[in-house]
Scaffold this active site. Sequence first.
Site, PDB file in Angstrom:
ATOM      1  N   ASP A   1      -1.441  -5.076   4.073  1.00  0.00           N
ATOM      2  CA  ASP A   1      -1.404  -5.302   5.522  1.00  0.00           C
ATOM      3  C   ASP A   1      -2.195  -6.536   5.934  1.00  0.00           C
ATOM      4  OD1 ASP A   1       0.180  -3.111   5.937  1.00  0.00           O
ATOM      5  OD2 ASP A   1      -1.457  -1.769   6.472  1.00  0.00           O
TER       6      ASP A   1
ATOM      7  N   GLU B   1      -8.949  -5.085   6.246  1.00  0.00           N
ATOM      8  CA  GLU B   1      -8.866  -3.996   5.284  1.00  0.00           C
ATOM      9  C   GLU B   1      -7.751  -4.255   4.281  1.00  0.00           C
ATOM     10  OE1 GLU B   1      -9.048   0.887   5.257  1.00  0.00           O
ATOM     11  OE2 GLU B   1      -8.489  -0.172   7.082  1.00  0.00           O
TER      12      GLU B   1
ATOM     13  N   ASP C   1      -4.639  -7.535   7.831  1.00  0.00           N
ATOM     14  CA  ASP C   1      -5.924  -7.375   8.501  1.00  0.00           C
ATOM     15  C   ASP C   1      -7.010  -7.404   7.429  1.00  0.00           C
ATOM     16  OD1 ASP C   1      -5.749  -4.890   7.262  1.00  0.00           O
ATOM     17  OD2 ASP C   1      -5.512  -3.763   9.114  1.00  0.00           O
TER      18      ASP C   1
ATOM     19  N   HIS D   1      -2.650 -12.327  14.941  1.00  0.00           N
ATOM     20  CA  HIS D   1      -1.737 -11.194  14.923  1.00  0.00           C
ATOM     21  C   HIS D   1      -0.820 -11.227  16.137  1.00  0.00           C
ATOM     22  CE1 HIS D   1      -4.577  -8.591  12.220  1.00  0.00           C
ATOM     23  NE2 HIS D   1      -4.195  -9.718  11.661  1.00  0.00           N
TER      24      HIS D   1
ATOM     25  N   GLU E   1       0.818  -1.227   0.000  1.00  0.00           N
ATOM     26  CA  GLU E   1       0.000   0.000   0.000  1.00  0.00           C
ATOM     27  C   GLU E   1       0.843   1.265   0.000  1.00  0.00           C
ATOM     28  OE1 GLU E   1      -2.401  -2.333   3.265  1.00  0.00           O
ATOM     29  OE2 GLU E   1      -0.337  -2.352   2.583  1.00  0.00           O
TER      30      GLU E   1
ATOM     31  N   ARG F   1      -2.012  -2.062  14.005  1.00  0.00           N
ATOM     32  CA  ARG F   1      -3.477  -2.201  14.119  1.00  0.00           C
ATOM     33  C   ARG F   1      -3.783  -3.638  14.519  1.00  0.00           C
ATOM     34  NH1 ARG F   1      -3.028   1.141   9.550  1.00  0.00           N
ATOM     35  NH2 ARG F   1      -3.747   3.257   9.970  1.00  0.00           N
TER      36      ARG F   1
ATOM     37  N   TYR G   1       3.174  -4.687  13.341  1.00  0.00           N
ATOM     38  CA  TYR G   1       1.960  -4.052  12.817  1.00  0.00           C
ATOM     39  C   TYR G   1       1.148  -3.424  13.947  1.00  0.00           C
ATOM     40  CZ  TYR G   1      -2.115  -3.346   9.840  1.00  0.00           C
ATOM     41  OH  TYR G   1      -3.147  -2.784   9.131  1.00  0.00           O
TER      42      TYR G   1
END
Length: 739
Positions: A82, A86, A84, A347, A8, A302, A300
């Site tokens: 990433d 999203e 997750d 995670h 991203e 989040r 990470y």
Amino acid sequence: MKDLIIVESPTKANTIKNFLGNKYNVIASKGHIRDLPKYTFGIKIENGEFIPEYTIDTAHKGIVATLKKYAKEAKQVYIATDEDREGEAIGYHIAEAIGKDPNKLPRIVFHEITQTAIEDSLKNPRHLDMDRVNAQQARRLLDRIVGYRLSPLISSKIQRGLSAGRVQSSALKIIVDREKEILNFKPTIYYIIESTIKKKKISIEAELTEFQGAKIEKLSIQQEKRANLIVSTLQKDSFQVLDIETKRRKTATPPPFMTSTLQQSASSKLGFSPSRTMKVAQSLYEGVMTHKGSMGVITYMRTDSLNIAKVAQEEARKLIAKTCGKEYVPQKPKIYATKAKGAQEAHEAIRPTLMDFTPQVAAKYLKGDELKLYTLIYQRFLASQMTDADFELQNVWIASENARLKVSGRKLVFDGFYRILGNEDKDKILPDFDLKENVMLEQCSAKKQQTEPPARYSEASLIKTLELLGIGRPSTYAPTISLLTSRTYIEIEKKQIKPQEVAFKVVELLEQHFEEIVDSKFTAHLEEKLDEIAESKQDWQKLLREFYEPFIQKVSTGKTQIQSQKIAIPIGESCPLCGKELVRRNGRFGEFVGCSGYPKCKFVKKDTSASVNETEEEFGVCEKCGKPMVKKHGRNGEFLACSGYPDCKNTKSLQDSQKSAPQVLSDVKCPKCGGDIVERMGRHGKFYGCSKYPQCKFIANIKPTNRRCPKCNALMGERTLRKKPILECLECKERIEIN
């Protein structure tokens, strides 16, 4: 022919490129390249199916063309967004945009951007998880349905420009409910008994725990007469030691950070807003310069998991043994379990990726906010792998015929993790007492107090509440608060969240007609359903149908049945365009006069209700042309403008016109030129500067005094640190406690 890796962020792309060299092309999509359209609903509903109409916005068309070009030339294309939901959805949209099958492209994931992590991920690719993609699509469509169908209704009934949202409105109700508690709070008057005993010339505070056989608690004493009776009785009594208790208590190590706790700690310890915290954490994750080159220095950010990689645990334990001693290393590595609902345990917690990149080493490479936040993360992770702190607690009960008092002490026997985090609580060691020893009551008095209303939420405490209730997820906390602020539903004053009047109106309307939108249990239940979609336990189309049909029926009914709260007062004049009555209304920028036939007729009349003489008397005249200054409403509130506009465009702040002359510090002179120091107000609040500005540019953020620094002889200023007044040098920042 090179393989292509798509991420991203450009920073992330550069960091990975440094590790892999010329073997791969690493290109950044710069976030979402495909999304629902900005200005239309963007969801087609056919035969009970919700079909999103994704578009590529203009800003990303060039990026998509570049990705297509490299993808066509590449031997293999890897999606490396990433780890997750999203990120999974972004990977899916990238595949669709470049014309590749999302089910066939290899997907690589990593919790940290280090060479080892990147190389391992390339050896073990997987495919895009379509259940996660669908969970994110369901969330996006739910939010679009609520935003695009409910926001216009609220705007039409209350005030133009308002909005509602699935998570946003639940959070707003929590804030408004707390404010209602504060407004409706009725204080209770009560008394506390303050007493001290004397032992070896030392005065020790003693707590009254029992009087005439009755337990004494916080609100036990509510009459002054009873308080005075207790005091007079205690003053006459003779006391002796009844019991002595000594016990050990451990204070457990804190877990490493996850998103919510990082935002809370950064708010309370560093004064960072959640959005500022996440922005800085993003840069630390994507890559910064270190002693080993450019790389990500935290995992990470989040995440709602407290898992820790075994390799990281072992590295931390070795470092603790080396720097603190083996006694600070627990027998077994510390393992923590998250209490967050629906936590994604695959995670990791937020931790440093390089244990030898200590805050001391980092200070050579990181600056400002990055160093502050990295130090917070590093120390918290290291502390989480240390031994518990060990305290010795002392309790001495002192009794008379009528009462029982308790004297407490505390001693830190082994500092454990406090070795890293520090311990602000000072030891309170009691002198030796003997059973049945006579003790003298030195002082006893009654103090009147009253209960306080609950405190307003801070950003940190609101995030903690949202997390406990299961509203939103790590990626939504900061954007939710930012949105409520930008919509002027809330203001943040002295770190406290204060709802504005319009917030009460919106919440009241939603409670009456759309109770599920502001119901925290309903919102949390939807989050659980989204989790079930990600785990392949729920059909995402079914979830959308179950929500949409009753919701859209309520919106349709509300258009006719919800009474408008917009105030329109007739002024006795007719519209010059259509002949309908002119009315006075409140708009987003203040009061105005417009046609009652709006929106068909958009006539707006300039309000001339205040006479020039009144205006001139209250606000003075323009210093540029001499014409009267008048009050006007703008995007940022009220301000003063010259009545001669557009010939004269002089404006100034209304607050500036009402301010008194700057206050001069009579006993302190400017250390640079000897001039007066004056108190001023700036965009960031109060500050102190030289009266001879701009010739002299001396400035201080704290109030200067005549005291000189013992180290550098510069002036010292007064400030408060942890509720204690101190002196701080204006130059070298040396601190001295004020006795």
